[in-house]
Design a protein around this motif. Structure first.
Motif, short mmCIF file in Angstrom:
data_model
loop_
_atom_site.label_atom_id
_atom_site.label_comp_id
_atom_site.label_asym_id
_atom_site.label_seq_id
_atom_site.Cartn_x
_atom_site.Cartn_y
_atom_site.Cartn_z
N PHE A 97 -23.21 24.77 1.32
CA PHE A 97 -24.68 24.53 1.46
C PHE A 97 -25.29 24.79 -0.11
O PHE A 97 -24.66 25.47 -0.97
CB PHE A 97 -25.33 26.01 2.42
N ARG A 98 -26.45 24.50 0.06
CA ARG A 98 -27.36 24.74 -1.19
C ARG A 98 -28.09 26.03 -1.45
O ARG A 98 -28.51 26.20 -0.30
CB ARG A 98 -28.33 23.71 -1.48
N PRO A 99 -27.82 26.62 -2.40
CA PRO A 99 -28.30 28.13 -2.46
C PRO A 99 -29.91 28.22 -1.94
O PRO A 99 -30.36 29.10 -1.37
CB PRO A 99 -27.99 28.55 -3.97
N ARG A 100 -30.93 27.30 -2.59
CA ARG A 100 -32.15 27.30 -2.42
C ARG A 100 -32.32 26.89 -0.74
O ARG A 100 -33.35 27.51 -0.30
CB ARG A 100 -32.66 26.28 -3.14
N VAL A 101 -31.56 26.02 -0.34
CA VAL A 101 -31.80 25.94 1.26
C VAL A 101 -31.48 27.22 1.90
O VAL A 101 -32.28 27.52 3.05
CB VAL A 101 -30.86 24.80 1.66
N LEU A 102 -30.49 28.09 1.88
CA LEU A 102 -29.93 29.31 2.28
C LEU A 102 -31.16 30.50 2.14
O LEU A 102 -31.81 31.11 3.14
CB LEU A 102 -28.92 29.87 1.74
#
Length: 247
Positions: free
Chosen positions: A111-116
């Motif tokens: 996952f992309r950190p900013r999405v989380l």
């Protein structure tokens, strides 16, 4: 002069057996202002959720011993925390089983950190059950053909029997009850559940959009809203969902 006590930071329990992933999730959560407790297996995760009473639980599915599906089911028996599954498993059966166990959202690895962080921030915008309200405050109850919802106490009953819903199922049903006969598309419902306004817009992933159907299916099953005698939720093929007409 005595300074006012700072409010306690909201708590999250991270259930993840991979140390690097657990460390990354913990770092991202702490940047969002949470206090984080971690657990490396399902049994420890359930115990941590019971002890720390988190507002959010992140859940891996492929855990040693008790898997994430069973851990989610057990946590849902005593907690109204939002449960965000973070897993490398991304097949349709995995999603259906996770939501059926009581998960509120699903994010696939990697996952992309900013999405989380965006998912976490959307959780913070959702209402939670409170111990009380302002003195004399109105507590409107939503009703429809034997379906009764108290939005403040977050209680739903159908024909007098209380119905246990996950937080996201509850919020989705509230949106339908408030909308009445207005049709809401899947993307609209996903945006509203994430705390966005329809006018301001926001990003909705394909998983968000598709899983609205899973939430609706779970709602119908729990409410007993069967095809042969549907009373509450109506599907408009290609358009979305709304309340069924009053006979």
């Amino acid at each position: 002069m005595t300074s006012a006590a700072m409010p306690a930071a909201p708590v999250v329990v991270v259930i993840e057996d991979d140390p690097e992933t657990a460390s990354l999730i913990t770092l991202l959560l702490e940047e969002c202002g949470f206090t984080v407790h971690t657990a490396a297996n399902g049994e420890a995760g359930v115990a941590a959720a019971r002890e720390h009473r988190p507002v959010l639980v992140t859940m891996d599915l492929g855990l040693p011993g008790m898997d994430g599906f069973e851990a989610t089911r057990r946590i849902r028996q005593f907690s109204d925390a939002y449960i965000l599954v973070i897993s490398g498993a991304n097949t349709e059966p995995d999603l259906i089983m996770a939501f059926g166990a009581g998960a509120d959202d699903y994010l696939t690895k990697p996952f992309r950190p900013r999405v989380l962080q965006a998912r976490i921030q959307s959780v913070q915008r959702r209402p939670r059950r409170g111990p009380g309200g302002a003195a004399g405050a109105a507590r409107p109850v939503l009703e429809r053909q034997g379906l009764v919802m108290d939005p403040w106490a977050r209680i739903v009953s159908a024909d007098g029997a209380e119905v246990t819903l996950t937080p996201t199922e509850f919020d989705l049903l509230r949106l339908l009850l408030e909308g009445g006969r207005r049709v809401r598309g899947r993307a609209q419902l996903a945006l509203l559940l994430a705390g966005h306004s329809l006018r301001g817009g926001g990003a909705v992933s394909s998983i968000d959009d598709k899983t609205i159907d899973v939430y609706i299916c779970n709602l119908r099953r729990k409410l007993g809203d069967r095809l042969e005698g549907r009373r509450w939720i109506q599907t408009l093929r290609g358009a979305g969902y709304r309340l069924a007409p009053v006979p």
